[in-house]
Motif scaffolding. Structure first.
Motif, short mmCIF file in Angstrom:
data_model
loop_
_atom_site.label_atom_id
_atom_site.label_comp_id
_atom_site.label_asym_id
_atom_site.label_seq_id
_atom_site.Cartn_x
_atom_site.Cartn_y
_atom_site.Cartn_z
N ARG A 301 -30.46 -35.66 11.84
CA ARG A 301 -31.19 -34.55 12.44
C ARG A 301 -31.84 -33.65 11.39
O ARG A 301 -32.06 -32.47 11.63
CB ARG A 301 -30.25 -33.70 13.31
CG ARG A 301 -29.58 -34.46 14.45
CD ARG A 301 -30.59 -34.87 15.51
NE ARG A 301 -29.95 -35.39 16.71
CZ ARG A 301 -29.61 -36.64 16.90
NH1 ARG A 301 -29.86 -37.53 15.94
NH2 ARG A 301 -29.03 -37.03 18.02
N GLU A 380 -34.21 -39.02 20.38
CA GLU A 380 -35.51 -38.84 21.00
C GLU A 380 -35.70 -37.41 21.47
O GLU A 380 -36.77 -36.81 21.27
CB GLU A 380 -35.66 -39.81 22.19
CG GLU A 380 -37.03 -39.75 22.84
CD GLU A 380 -37.16 -40.74 23.98
OE1 GLU A 380 -38.30 -41.04 24.37
OE2 GLU A 380 -36.11 -41.20 24.49
N GLU A 381 -34.65 -36.83 22.09
CA GLU A 381 -34.74 -35.44 22.54
C GLU A 381 -34.95 -34.50 21.36
O GLU A 381 -35.75 -33.57 21.42
CB GLU A 381 -33.47 -35.07 23.31
CG GLU A 381 -33.34 -35.79 24.64
CD GLU A 381 -32.03 -35.47 25.34
OE1 GLU A 381 -31.19 -34.78 24.71
OE2 GLU A 381 -31.85 -35.90 26.50
N TRP A 382 -34.24 -34.75 20.25
CA TRP A 382 -34.39 -33.89 19.07
C TRP A 382 -35.81 -34.01 18.49
O TRP A 382 -36.42 -33.00 18.13
CB TRP A 382 -33.35 -34.30 18.01
CG TRP A 382 -33.54 -33.56 16.72
CD1 TRP A 382 -33.17 -32.29 16.43
CD2 TRP A 382 -34.17 -34.08 15.55
NE1 TRP A 382 -33.51 -31.95 15.16
CE2 TRP A 382 -34.13 -33.04 14.58
CE3 TRP A 382 -34.74 -35.29 15.19
CZ2 TRP A 382 -34.65 -33.20 13.30
CZ3 TRP A 382 -35.25 -35.43 13.94
CH2 TRP A 382 -35.22 -34.40 13.00
N LEU A 384 -38.56 -34.76 20.09
CA LEU A 384 -39.51 -34.09 20.97
C LEU A 384 -39.42 -32.58 20.83
O LEU A 384 -40.44 -31.87 20.82
CB LEU A 384 -39.27 -34.51 22.42
CG LEU A 384 -39.54 -35.99 22.73
CD1 LEU A 384 -39.19 -36.31 24.18
CD2 LEU A 384 -41.00 -36.34 22.45
N ASN A 385 -38.20 -32.05 20.72
CA ASN A 385 -38.04 -30.60 20.56
C ASN A 385 -38.65 -30.12 19.25
O ASN A 385 -39.31 -29.08 19.19
CB ASN A 385 -36.57 -30.22 20.62
CG ASN A 385 -36.00 -30.39 22.04
OD1 ASN A 385 -36.74 -30.28 23.01
ND2 ASN A 385 -34.71 -30.65 22.14
N GLU A 386 -38.41 -30.86 18.16
CA GLU A 386 -38.97 -30.48 16.86
C GLU A 386 -40.49 -30.55 16.88
O GLU A 386 -41.18 -29.68 16.34
CB GLU A 386 -38.43 -31.42 15.77
CG GLU A 386 -37.02 -31.07 15.31
CD GLU A 386 -36.97 -29.71 14.65
OE1 GLU A 386 -37.74 -29.48 13.69
OE2 GLU A 386 -36.19 -28.85 15.12
N ARG A 388 -42.36 -30.20 19.53
CA ARG A 388 -42.85 -29.06 20.30
C ARG A 388 -42.84 -27.78 19.48
O ARG A 388 -43.74 -26.95 19.59
CB ARG A 388 -42.00 -28.90 21.57
CG ARG A 388 -42.42 -29.85 22.70
CD ARG A 388 -41.80 -29.44 24.01
NE ARG A 388 -40.35 -29.73 24.02
CZ ARG A 388 -39.82 -30.86 24.48
NH1 ARG A 388 -40.62 -31.82 24.93
NH2 ARG A 388 -38.53 -31.05 24.46
N ARG A 389 -41.79 -27.62 18.66
CA ARG A 389 -41.72 -26.41 17.83
C ARG A 389 -42.87 -26.37 16.83
O ARG A 389 -43.56 -25.36 16.67
CB ARG A 389 -40.37 -26.37 17.09
CG ARG A 389 -40.16 -25.11 16.24
CD ARG A 389 -38.85 -25.20 15.52
NE ARG A 389 -38.88 -26.21 14.49
CZ ARG A 389 -39.38 -26.00 13.26
NH1 ARG A 389 -39.90 -24.84 12.93
NH2 ARG A 389 -39.36 -26.98 12.36
N GLU A 391 -45.60 -28.08 17.08
CA GLU A 391 -46.85 -28.00 17.83
C GLU A 391 -47.20 -26.56 18.17
O GLU A 391 -48.37 -26.18 18.21
CB GLU A 391 -46.75 -28.82 19.13
CG GLU A 391 -46.97 -30.30 18.93
CD GLU A 391 -46.91 -31.04 20.25
OE1 GLU A 391 -46.38 -30.47 21.23
OE2 GLU A 391 -47.38 -32.19 20.30
N ARG A 392 -46.18 -25.72 18.44
CA ARG A 392 -46.42 -24.31 18.74
C ARG A 392 -47.10 -23.62 17.57
O ARG A 392 -48.10 -22.90 17.73
CB ARG A 392 -45.08 -23.63 19.07
CG ARG A 392 -45.16 -22.11 19.26
CD ARG A 392 -46.05 -21.76 20.41
NE ARG A 392 -46.13 -20.31 20.59
CZ ARG A 392 -47.01 -19.71 21.35
NH1 ARG A 392 -47.90 -20.44 22.00
NH2 ARG A 392 -47.03 -18.40 21.48
#
Length: 893
Positions: A301, A380-382, A384-386, A388-389, A391-392
């Motif tokens: 991670r 995969e969830e981690w 996508l979250n990273e 998205r962060r 991407e913000r």
């Protein structure tokens, strides 16, 4: 037919082919073939017991080798043989052999031990054939057929694929030797090169088959190739015996091959099971090792600072999903399939179930796989979250850049636009457009206030989130804010300049508008006046030209007021020029409301003044022309109004004269001729009217209110008047002729006329069928309403109306009445008159005719009768025959 029967089992395996004929001798050729074949067949079995025979009918006489042969081929022990040399001992041994054969269900026909002991060749061969049938052929079975039929079917099946081989029997089908070669090649193709064999070389084919069979198949040579080829029909039993050896040789080899294949199959199954076990162990180990190496990678991670690095991780994960995992999923599925297949095969083979090594059970692999998928899901969830962060942050930075770029693009050139002085040379409409445009710009400027505030807010948020490129963001944001303040100041300054220029131009615009409002109608009035003054008028009456003259006088009365309006319009234009010079206004163009200039107004006004006297002259000339046309109309109308009624009156008078009964027909005729003369004398007036009409046409006069008569009406009436008077005179003349010819009195004629006029209720001068019928009835004719009356009336109508016009004229009426009532001169009376003139001679001379008859009638008679004068007539005379034929025709003679 063979020389001995085929004794076979009567109850369950064969039917006897023929009864044994003790007196029938063997064919020498067949006997030779059977001797050799049966001897070779017996030796092929006896050699297993270490013996053989040389002469088939001698060596079986004591029964010992016969019993030994039966023991070898049956595999059973027979009764102990007699060892004595006496005949009785030999018969006993042979009977034991025959009894054994009979015990196998074979019916022996006419074969006894004595014949065998005595060396009877035919009986011996028959006995051996019976043994061959029972022990070599009976047990052959192919597709529910047995014995001979089964052996034949087996041969057909085996040789079917071979060219030039057609096995239909056990004699001539084998003569070319290809059948034997095909059987060998079918089972042992390496022994014979079948492609080199030729159907036209049977000796080579047969010898090849016999030699190969003896050398490689352990089948003794039972036949001679020369005997088979030299015999028209080879011996069937010899062929069957030899062919059965092939069947047993190949069927035995097939059984051995089947047994070997069965053992190999069992071994192959065991080997396959062991290989499946090894494959399972290896595949399970590899799969578990891959899972062990993959899970730590999925549980990593460690975050990345850039979007590019995170996207690379995501791409690696997608490659894992797309490239690395699917083969492993397939391996896992194949592992389970192999495991289940292996267990099924072991169960079917009655083998114990397979137990994988510890930790490699299917359940162990499923558990490890579940852990892999759990780690995969978390990774995969981690990711996508990273993403998205990051991407913000990237979104905010991109949003700042986009908004800043849009704002900078919008402000590009705006400062230069606000500083330009385009209003100094603009018209009022352009100034108003510039003001509208400036107001729109101010609205746009106010709308962009939110964007500037958003840009500042995004820059602040990026600073708070420690965006790596914050210094460049702050510098760009400060530049945008400074430029925004400058745009506000320039916008206010341009508005004040535009409003000041607008007030000055509005005054000029009002004068322009007033000029346009008055100049346009005045210009239209002048153009309309010029058009009217130059218009080519077309009039047809004096009233029309008087109307045009009155209108023109009214127009001339408006000219002083029009001149005053012209002076006022020119004064407005002069005032505009004065303002432009006083305030130094830079006029960019002419009057925007009209294209009419003072110069054009003065020019058109001058043209109107020149056209007025020209119009006066044209109206005067046209007035004079219309006065002349009116005179012509009145002159024509006065004459037409007299001539038209005169023609009508004359038509009515003529019709009245034709139907009145005053005086005689001669009086009516004289009266009508006087009318005709008066009508003809009226012709000059018609001609004079034609001359007036020609003048009217030349003057292009198309209407005349002074009369309802046209020249066409007068012409038609005149022509009808002339035609009517001529026709009426002719009718009266015909009536006179009819009266004189038929001897009708004046009273009768008056009566006919009175009746005709009474029923001529429409005064048309004709009677319809019903009117005519009523007239006849009134005169005493009996015409009933029955069929006879209708037929009679139809006959009368055919006389009075031969053309079927549906009307009856007065002339036809009096003709009919005169025919019915008057006495007429007959042909006899006329011919009597001829005889009076001729005297004693049978002819009349031309001179006599001219002396006795009026000149015109005499000449007519001479001209009419000359063509009919006979060949023997006196020259210059008319004979009786010519006279009668010319006057009455041949039918009246």
């Amino acid at each position: 037919m063979d020389h001995y029967d085929d004794p076979q089992q009567t109850n369950d395996y064969m039917q006897p082919e023929e009864d044994w004929d003790r007196d029938l001798l063997l064919d020498p050729a067949w006997e030779k073939q059977q001797r050799k074949t049966f001897t070779a067949w017996c030796n092929s079995h006896l050699r297993k017991a270490g013996t053989q025979i040389e002469n088939i009918e001698e060596d079986f006489r004591d029964g010992l080798k016969l019993m030994l042969l039966l023991e070898v081929i049956s595999g059973e022990r027979l009764a102990k043989p007699e060892r004595g040399k006496m005949r009785v001992h030999k018969i006993s041994n042979v009977n034991k052999a025959l009894d054994f054969i009979a015990s196998k269900g074979v019916k022996l026909v006419s074969i006894g031990a004595e014949e065998i002991v005595d060396g009877n060749v035919k009986m011996t061969l028959g006995m051996i054939w019976t043994i061959i049938l029972r022990f070599a052929i009976q047990d052959i079975s192919v597709e529910e057929t047995s014995a001979k039929e089964g052996l034949l079917l087996w041969c057909q099946r085996k040789t079917a694929p071979y060219k030039n081989v057609n096995i239909q029997n056990f004699h001539i089908s084998w003569k070319d030797g290809l059948g034997f070669c095909a059987l060998i090649h079918r089972h042992r193709p390496e022994l014979i090169d079948y492609g080199k064999l030729r159907k036209d070389d049977p000796l080579t084919n047969l010898n090849t088959a016999f030699d190969v069979a003896e050398k490689y198949l352990d089948i003794p040579k039972m036949l001679d190739a020369e005997d088979i080829v030299g015999t028209a029909r080879p011996d069937e039993k010899a062929i069957m015996t030899y062919v059965s050896s092939f069947y047993h040789a190949f069927s035995g080899a097939q059984k051995a091959e089947t047994a070997a294949n069965r053992i190999c199959k069992v071994l192959a199954v065991n080997q396959e099971n062991e290989q499946l076990m090894e494959d399972y162990e290896k595949l399970a180990s590899d799969l578990l090792e891959w899972i062990r190496r993959t899970i730590p990678w999925l549980e990593n991670r460690a975050p990345e600072n850039t979007m590019q690095a995170m996207q690379q991780k995501l791409e690696d994960f997608r490659d894992y999903r797309r490239l690395h995992k699917p083969p492993k999923v397939q391996e896992k599925c194949q592992l389970e399939i192999n495991f289940n297949t292996l267990q099924t095969k072991l169960r079917l083979s009655n083998r114990p179930a397979f137990m994988p090594s510890e930790g490699k059970m299917v359940s162990d692999i499923n558990n490890a796989w579940g852990g892999l998928e759990q780690a995969e899901k978390g990774y995969e969830e981690w990711l996508l979250n990273e993403i998205r962060r990051l991407e913000r942050l990237d979104h905010l930075a991109e949003k700042f850049r986009q908004k800043a770029s849009i704002h900078e693009s919008w402000t590009d050139g705006k400062e230069a636009m606000l500083q330009q002085k385009d209003y100094e040379t603009a018209t009022l409409s352009e100034i108003k457009a510039l003001l509208k445009k400036h107001e729109a710009f101010e609205s746009d400027l106010a709308a962009h206030q939110d964007r500037v505030e958003q840009i500042a807010a995004i820059a602040q948020e990026l600073n708070e989130l420690d965006y790596y490129d914050s210094p460049s963001v702050n510098a760009r944001c400060q530049k945008i804010c400074d430029q925004w303040d400058n745009l506000g100041a320039l916008t206010q300054k341009r508005r004040e300049a535009l409003e000041r220029t607008e007030k000055l131009l509005e005054t000029i615009d009002q004068l322009y508008l007033e000029y346009a409002k008055r100049a346009a109608p005045f210009n239209n009035w002048m153009e309309g006046a010029m058009e009217d003054l130059q218009d080519t008028f077309i009039v047809h009456t004096i009233e029309e030209i008087q109307g045009l003259t009155t209108a023109h006088e009214q127009f001339k009365a408006t000219l002083p007021d029009a001149d005053k309006e012209r002076q006022a319009i020119l004064g407005i234009h002069n005032e505009v020029s004065k303002i432009v010079q006083t305030y130094h206004v830079n006029m960019a163009g002419t009057n925007p409301y009209t294209t009419i200039t003072p110069h054009e107004i003065n020019g058109k006004w001058e043209h109107v003044r020149q056209l007025v006297p020209r119009r006066d002259q044209a109206l005067m000339e046209e007035h004079a022309r219309q006065q002349q046309n009116e005179r012509l109309r009145k002159q024509f109308g006065a004459q037409a109004n007299v001539i038209g009624p005169w023609i009508q009156t004359k038509m009515e008078e003529i019709g009245r004269i034709s139907i009145e009964m005053h005086g005689t027909l001669e009086d009516q005729l004289n009266h009508l001729r006087q009318y005709e003369k008066s009508i003809v004398n009226y012709k000059p007036k018609i001609d004079q009217l034609e001359g007036d009409h020609q003048q009217i046409q030349e003057a292009l006069i198309f209407d005349n209110k002074h009369t309802n008569y046209t020249m066409e009406h007068i012409r038609v009436g005149w022509e009808q008047l002339l035609t009517t008077i001529a026709r009426t005179i002719n009718e009266v003349e015909n009536q006179i002729l009819t009266r004189d010819a038929k001897g009708i009195s004046q009273e009768q004629m008056n009566e006919f006329r009175a009746s005709f006029n009474h029923f001529d209720r429409d005064h048309s001068g004709t009677l319809g069928p019903e009117e005519f019928k009523a007239c006849l009835i009134s005169l005493g004719y009996d015409i009933g309403n029955d069929a006879q009356g209708e037929a009679e009336f139809a006959r009368i109508m055919s006389i009075v109306d031969p053309n079927r016009l549906g009307v009856v004229t007065f002339q036809a009426f009096i003709d009919f009445m005169s025919r019915e009532t008057a006495d007429t001169d007959t042909a006899d009376q006329v011919m009597a008159s001829f005889k009076i003139l001729a005297g004693d001679k049978n002819y009349i001379t031309v001179d006599e005719l001219r002396r006795e008859l009026p000149p015109d009638q005499a000449e007519y008679c001479i001209a009419r009768m000359a063509p009919y004068n006979g060949r023997d007539a006196v020259p210059g005379a008319l004979d009786y025959m010519s006279f009668s034929t010319a006057l009455y025709g041949e039918s009246d003679l």
